[in-house]
Write an enzyme that holds these catalytic residues in place. Structure first.
Site, PDB file in Angstrom:
ATOM      1  N   ALA A  24      -1.981  -2.949 -11.447  1.00  0.00           N
ATOM      2  CA  ALA A  24      -2.836  -1.808 -11.137  1.00  0.00           C
ATOM      3  C   ALA A  24      -1.970  -0.619 -10.778  1.00  0.00           C
ATOM      4  O   ALA A  24      -0.846  -0.768 -10.291  1.00  0.00           O
ATOM      5  CB  ALA A  24      -3.776  -2.144  -9.984  1.00  0.00           C
ATOM      6  N   GLY A  27      -2.782   6.728  -7.500  1.00  0.00           N
ATOM      7  CA  GLY A  27      -2.087   7.989  -7.316  1.00  0.00           C
ATOM      8  C   GLY A  27      -0.961   7.910  -6.310  1.00  0.00           C
ATOM      9  O   GLY A  27      -0.123   8.794  -6.245  1.00  0.00           O
ATOM     10  N   MET A  28      -0.944   6.857  -5.495  1.00  0.00           N
ATOM     11  CA  MET A  28       0.028   6.764  -4.417  1.00  0.00           C
ATOM     12  C   MET A  28       0.917   5.537  -4.549  1.00  0.00           C
ATOM     13  O   MET A  28       2.016   5.486  -4.027  1.00  0.00           O
ATOM     14  CB  MET A  28      -0.728   6.718  -3.096  1.00  0.00           C
ATOM     15  CG  MET A  28       0.051   6.384  -1.866  1.00  0.00           C
ATOM     16  SD  MET A  28      -1.064   6.446  -0.448  1.00  0.00           S
ATOM     17  CE  MET A  28      -0.096   5.576   0.757  1.00  0.00           C
ATOM     18  N   VAL A  31       0.669  -1.685  -8.263  1.00  0.00           N
ATOM     19  CA  VAL A  31       0.642  -3.082  -7.868  1.00  0.00           C
ATOM     20  C   VAL A  31       1.114  -3.932  -9.046  1.00  0.00           C
ATOM     21  O   VAL A  31       0.635  -3.770 -10.173  1.00  0.00           O
ATOM     22  CB  VAL A  31      -0.768  -3.523  -7.435  1.00  0.00           C
ATOM     23  CG1 VAL A  31      -0.749  -4.982  -7.018  1.00  0.00           C
ATOM     24  CG2 VAL A  31      -1.265  -2.664  -6.291  1.00  0.00           C
ATOM     25  N   LYS A  46       2.932  -4.348  -3.882  1.00  0.00           N
ATOM     26  CA  LYS A  46       2.467  -2.970  -3.902  1.00  0.00           C
ATOM     27  C   LYS A  46       3.676  -2.070  -3.640  1.00  0.00           C
ATOM     28  O   LYS A  46       4.324  -2.174  -2.601  1.00  0.00           O
ATOM     29  CB  LYS A  46       1.410  -2.767  -2.827  1.00  0.00           C
ATOM     30  CG  LYS A  46       0.903  -1.337  -2.706  1.00  0.00           C
ATOM     31  CD  LYS A  46      -0.188  -1.256  -1.641  1.00  0.00           C
ATOM     32  CE  LYS A  46      -0.708   0.154  -1.484  1.00  0.00           C
ATOM     33  NZ  LYS A  46      -1.779   0.238  -0.473  1.00  0.00           N
ATOM     34  N   ASP A 146     -13.289   1.198   4.108  1.00  0.00           N
ATOM     35  CA  ASP A 146     -13.515   1.309   2.659  1.00  0.00           C
ATOM     36  C   ASP A 146     -14.067   0.007   2.103  1.00  0.00           C
ATOM     37  O   ASP A 146     -13.543  -0.567   1.151  1.00  0.00           O
ATOM     38  CB  ASP A 146     -12.215   1.685   1.957  1.00  0.00           C
ATOM     39  CG  ASP A 146     -12.470   2.292   0.567  1.00  0.00           C
ATOM     40  OD1 ASP A 146     -13.622   2.688   0.302  1.00  0.00           O
ATOM     41  OD2 ASP A 146     -11.528   2.355  -0.234  1.00  0.00           O
TER      42      ASP A 146
END
Length: 669
Positions: A24, A27-28, A31, A46, A146
């Site tokens: 995956a 933007g930051m 993974v 990550k 979240d």
């Protein structure tokens, strides 16, 4: 890693973690699937984008995420194994990384996309597991911020008992004591699940996680979130200004107790919600117990083999699942408002753009910078590239068609049809019919009431569709005399009627034992409406024996007769009884013929009447002696000792009088 940077596959971080394929990208961070070479176990790695490595604020946030998540040790939380900085490529290329548990399976988003609305027992089971993970976090003073289907992973257990539910991406959690460190001008989270207070003030608390989980449960029960819109701001606006509707509005048949709990968990006022995930979980378990539903196995979402490595930031997975790791993407305000992530993607929104009673404003997103466009690779054979491109486009088109709509069909409307016709129509839609029956107050017996899922719902090809056929109105069951109350209640409930007990309706019976059922009212065979009450008439046993007649008997004879009849006689006193000899019974209390249910005591009254003896022709002294022995007196006492005879007396001989009565004598001379 930026879009122009090469993949890190093959790199060895900290001389321990081998980086394999990309799972995956956000933007930051990105993974990867990797391997812990020291322990020889697969892991998810990550890696922070290199452009942020020198930004102290981002590095601090990354380290806080690692420390917060590592504190949670729970079977329903994605475990964090390690965190560090790799400097093997030199200071300029140092990279922060986080090593996490690799979950073999998919996400709750995949399960909802594949199945639509989940069955009530399955939705409750998944929600309980999510709340269990959040309760562990809340117990550590952490909030998630979240909660959404993309961050709920469903992994394989390696057995047939179903998947294990795990909550991931605690990247937004904050210790409650330091929750105010987040910028007050930015909203962090996913708008489809944001609590009103997160939108308006940025307040993140346990009750905010409760709200998001309530929205999550709503989506599992109905197949969709309560609010949608063209822009993220329009969705956030509705969270602030609208009340979440009951799930049963979209999916009739959801139990009222579950409906009510979802509404309370999603109240706009935080104080009206359960205090934290633990309290929410306890209430949900109580609802499940009331409904008589046991926890069920959670299915692992199916993933085609050719998608085995496809894991996206939004959480859709192939063989291995990763949560929405792009948890704190920071973007310019106008981009955040119209982010292509939509209401389901984690975003940073300008808080001032949303307020109570202020409509949301849509803005256009600026085009991406040219630096992010792919570089040209040089010239190749045009015809070959065109052919390959057409094949790829065709394959992508077919794949998109299949995964977004091609394998789904609408459940046909069969209400009002006969069973055979309905089954044929469902099979024609390439679905599998299953017939079940239920009582109905208005739909005639043998006619289809509807389907589960309901008509118009989206279903996967081959899915089982339940066709509910009416059995007609309930009929009061015929309860055999002598049945137990429990048997009668079960038979009445089986007809979807409500059993009722009324002691005033119980009756005596010589044939039905005490405590057993005599009959029911209304009478068996009568039609009723679902939920109508049916009174159970219970036997009180044989009717009680009436008090026997003992008047005129001697006291001892009366006592014996009453004892033989099951009563408890006692002396109630003496009284004058006309015509009843002294010592004989005049009456009883209760009277002859009365029935006694509990108290069996019977009072016996005896006569004190005296029969007047004859003293006619007797000499006065002899007459007075006879009367005295009988308990009577005379008006001729003053004549005692005189020579006189009785020629008349009053009362007359044979009369009954009370003891001590004076007898008037007429004497001569």
């Amino acid at each position: 890693m930026t879009r122009s940077e090469p993949s890190l596959a093959g790199a060895l971080l900290d001389r321990r973690y081998r980086v394999d394929r990309l799972l995956a990208h956000g933007g930051m961070s990105s993974v990867y699937r990797g391997v812990d070479t020291r322990l020889d176990r697969p892991v998810a790695i990550k890696i922070m984008d290199s452009r942020f490595a020198d930004d102290r604020n981002f590095v601090d946030r990354f380290e806080r995420e690692a420390r917060s998540a590592a504190r949670l040790h729970h079977p329903h939380v994605v475990a964090v194994h390690d965190q560090g900085f790799d400097t093997s490529a030199g200071h300029e290329d140092r990279r922060a990384f986080l090593v996490m548990e690799l979950v073999d399976g998919g996400t709750l988003r995949d399960l909802i996309d594949q199945r639509g609305a989940l069955d009530v027992p399955l939705a409750i089971t998944v929600a309980e597991n999510v709340l269990s993970a959040l309760a562990a976090a809340h117990g550590e003073g952490l909030v998630h911020r979240d909660v959404k289907p993309e961050n709920v992973l469903i992994g394989r257990r390696g057995s047939a008992e179903g998947g294990v539910v795990k909550v991931g991406d605690f990247g937004l959690v904050r210790a409650v004591a330091s929750a105010g460190t987040t910028s007050t001008s930015v909203i962090l989270g996913t708008v489809a699940y944001l609590s009103p207070e997160q939108v308006t003030s940025g307040s993140a608390s346990e009750r905010g996680d409760v709200y998001s989980t309530g929205i999550l449960l709503y989506e599992m029960l109905t197949g969709q979130v309560p609010y949608t819109g063209d822009t993220a701001l329009s969705v956030a606006y509705r969270h602030v200004n609208d009340d979440v509707p009951a799930p049963s509005v979209l999916r009739p048949g959801i139990p009222p107790a579950l409906d009510d709990l979802v509404l309370r968990a999603t109240r706009r006022d935080p104080e009206a919600r359960p205090a934290d995930a633990g309290a929410f979980k306890a209430e949900l378990e109580n609802v499940r117990a009331e409904l008589g539903m046991a926890p069920v196995a959670v299915p692992v979402p199916s993933t085609p083999d050719d998608q085995a490595s496809a894991v996206t930031v939004s959480g859709s997975t192939g063989r291995h699942a990763a949560p929405d790791f792009d948890a704190e993407r920071t973007v310019p305000a106008i981009q955040a408002i119209t982010s292509t992530a939509g209401p389901r993607g984690t975003q940073a929104l300008p808080r001032g753009a949303v307020s109570r009673d202020q409509p949301a404003v849509s803005q256009e997103e600026p085009p991406p910078p040219e630096a992010e466009l792919p570089a040209r690779r040089g010239k190749v054979f045009p015809a070959l590239w065109i052919a390959v491109g057409l094949l790829i486009v065709a394959g992508i088109g077919v794949g998109i068609w299949w995964f977004t709509g091609g394998r789904y069909v609408d459940v046909p409307k069969v209400a009002g049809m006969e069973t055979g016709q309905a089954e044929q129509l469902v099979r024609g839609a390439e679905l599998t019919p299953r017939v079940t029956e239920a009582r109905h107050n208005t739909v005639p017996s043998g006619t289809v009431i509807g389907t589960e899922p309901e008509a118009g719902s989206r279903a996967l090809l081959g899915d089982e569709i339940t066709i509910v056929v009416s059995l007609g109105k309930p009929v009061v069951p015929d309860i055999p005399a002598g049945a137990t109350v429990e048997q009668a209640e079960q038979a009445i409930k089986a007809m979807q009627l409500e059993p009722r007990r009324d002691g005033n309706a119980d009756q005596y019976s010589d044939q039905v034992p005490e405590g057993a059922v005599i009959t029911v009212t209304p009478q068996p065979g009568n039609q009723a409406n679902i939920g109508d009450q049916v009174t159970i008439v219970v036997s009180k046993g044989p009717p009680p024996t009436p008090v026997p007649s003992v008047a005129g008997m001697s006291r001892d004879e009366a006592f014996q007769a009453l004892t033989d009849a099951g009563f408890e006689p006692f002396d109630a006193g003496e009284e004058f009884g006309e015509g009843v000899a002294a010592g004989h019974v005049t009456r009883t209390d209760p009277a002859q013929g009365a029935t006694l249910e509990d108290d069996k005591r019977v009072g016996v009254y005896v006569s004190n009447a005296i029969e007047v003896p004859s003293v006619m022709g007797r000499q006065i002294d002899e007459a007075l002696q006879i009367l005295g022995e009988a308990g009577l007196t005379s008006n001729a006492e003053d004549h005692r000792g005189r020579f006189a005879f009785v020629v008349n007396q009053d009362p007359a001989p044979g009369s009954w009088v009370e003891k001590g009565t004076a007898v008037n004598l007429t004497l001569v001379p």
